[in-house]
Design a protein around this motif. Structure first.
Motif, PDB file in Angstrom:
ATOM      1  N   GLU A   3      77.918  35.153  36.416  1.00  0.00           N
ATOM      2  CA  GLU A   3      78.954  35.998  37.002  1.00  0.00           C
ATOM      3  C   GLU A   3      79.102  37.295  36.222  1.00  0.00           C
ATOM      4  N   ASP A   4      79.429  38.357  36.934  1.00  0.00           N
ATOM      5  CA  ASP A   4      79.663  39.618  36.239  1.00  0.00           C
ATOM      6  C   ASP A   4      81.061  39.620  35.621  1.00  0.00           C
ATOM      7  N   ASP A   5      81.270  40.579  34.744  1.00  0.00           N
ATOM      8  CA  ASP A   5      82.521  40.656  33.997  1.00  0.00           C
ATOM      9  C   ASP A   5      83.733  40.845  34.900  1.00  0.00           C
ATOM     10  N   ILE A   6      83.569  41.618  35.947  1.00  0.00           N
ATOM     11  CA  ILE A   6      84.704  41.877  36.839  1.00  0.00           C
ATOM     12  C   ILE A   6      85.159  40.585  37.513  1.00  0.00           C
ATOM     13  N   ALA A   7      84.213  39.800  38.015  1.00  0.00           N
ATOM     14  CA  ALA A   7      84.563  38.531  38.659  1.00  0.00           C
ATOM     15  C   ALA A   7      85.189  37.567  37.651  1.00  0.00           C
ATOM     16  N   LEU A   8      84.635  37.516  36.456  1.00  0.00           N
ATOM     17  CA  LEU A   8      85.202  36.642  35.426  1.00  0.00           C
ATOM     18  C   LEU A   8      86.609  37.077  35.058  1.00  0.00           C
ATOM     19  N   ASN A   9      86.826  38.383  34.943  1.00  0.00           N
ATOM     20  CA  ASN A   9      88.158  38.867  34.613  1.00  0.00           C
ATOM     21  C   ASN A   9      89.151  38.555  35.728  1.00  0.00           C
ATOM     22  N   GLN A  10      88.716  38.656  36.967  1.00  0.00           N
ATOM     23  CA  GLN A  10      89.603  38.307  38.077  1.00  0.00           C
ATOM     24  C   GLN A  10      90.027  36.843  37.985  1.00  0.00           C
ATOM     25  N   ARG A  11      89.088  35.980  37.638  1.00  0.00           N
ATOM     26  CA  ARG A  11      89.422  34.564  37.460  1.00  0.00           C
ATOM     27  C   ARG A  11      90.356  34.389  36.264  1.00  0.00           C
ATOM     28  N   ALA A  12      90.082  35.122  35.174  1.00  0.00           N
ATOM     29  CA  ALA A  12      90.940  35.042  33.988  1.00  0.00           C
ATOM     30  C   ALA A  12      92.348  35.527  34.310  1.00  0.00           C
ATOM     31  N   SER A  14      93.923  35.132  36.911  1.00  0.00           N
ATOM     32  CA  SER A  14      94.664  34.081  37.616  1.00  0.00           C
ATOM     33  C   SER A  14      94.822  32.831  36.754  1.00  0.00           C
ATOM     34  N   GLY A  15      94.497  32.946  35.459  1.00  0.00           N
ATOM     35  CA  GLY A  15      94.764  31.864  34.519  1.00  0.00           C
ATOM     36  C   GLY A  15      93.570  30.998  34.147  1.00  0.00           C
ATOM     37  N   ASP A  16      92.381  31.370  34.566  1.00  0.00           N
ATOM     38  CA  ASP A  16      91.183  30.573  34.278  1.00  0.00           C
ATOM     39  C   ASP A  16      90.718  30.837  32.839  1.00  0.00           C
ATOM     40  N   ARG A  17      91.039  29.910  31.944  1.00  0.00           N
ATOM     41  CA  ARG A  17      90.690  30.061  30.529  1.00  0.00           C
ATOM     42  C   ARG A  17      89.187  29.985  30.293  1.00  0.00           C
ATOM     43  N   ARG A  18      88.494  29.198  31.076  1.00  0.00           N
ATOM     44  CA  ARG A  18      87.039  29.097  30.911  1.00  0.00           C
ATOM     45  C   ARG A  18      86.357  30.423  31.242  1.00  0.00           C
TER      46      ARG A  18
END
Length: 179
Positions: A3-12, A14-18
């Protein structure tokens, strides 16, 4: 899938610690290296930890402009500035600086000593300009955004720092111990 950083940050956001842990893993070494070069090795771990904490808390504010790494480095720079203000130290005369172990990789030891000596003689803002532009390959525009300063100011600071380094290399202090 990577996953790219933008998608990972979007998940983060919303509270996604992983997802955030993946971002930390991707960017931790470079951020710590930058902070070690700017603030000194002893301060880098605490500053990087605070930067990642702020990135976690503010993940929803990341707009994607300039990339995640640039956004994270800008947070790291602000953490450094905030820490010097809290200590009531003018950022131009900050605490003693200790070179980071992987600062330079020239073939001979004299070059490593010269690079460390030159960077130590610069104020933290000049050091940050040199490290970002010459050490890590950021463009002038990217470095200016990270340091939250006008492009012209960054170019002036960088040019002044390079001139100071050049002057120190071409006119080293005399060794008065042998006189």
């Amino acid at each position: 899938m990577n996953e790219d950083d933008i998608a990972l940050n979007q998940r983060a956001a919303s509270g996604d610690r992983r997802a955030f842990a993946v971002l930390v893993g991707r960017h931790e070494a470079r951020l710590r290296g930058f902070l070690a070069r700017v603030a000194g090795v002893d301060a880098a771990d605490d500053l990087a930890q605070e930067a990642f904490l702020r990135a976690w808390r503010n993940a929803a504010r990341f707009r994607g402009d300039g990339g995640y790494r640039g956004w994270l480095f800008a947070i790291g720079w602000r953490v450094f500035i905030d820490s010097t203000r809290r200590a009531r130290i003018d950022h131009a005369t900050a605490t003693p600086w200790t070179p980071h172990a992987d600062l330079v990789v020239p073939a001979d030891a004299d070059a490593r000593v010269d690079a460390a000596r030159l960077l130590a003689a610069l104020d933290p803002l000049e050091r940050a300009c040199v490290i970002l532009c010459h050490g890590q390959g950021w463009s002038h525009s990217e470095a200016a955004a990270i340091l939250n300063m006008p492009l012209g100011s960054l170019k002036s600071r960088l040019a002044r720092a390079v001139r100071r380094c050049d002057a120190m290399l071409n006119d080293p202090p005399e060794n008065t111990a042998n006189e």
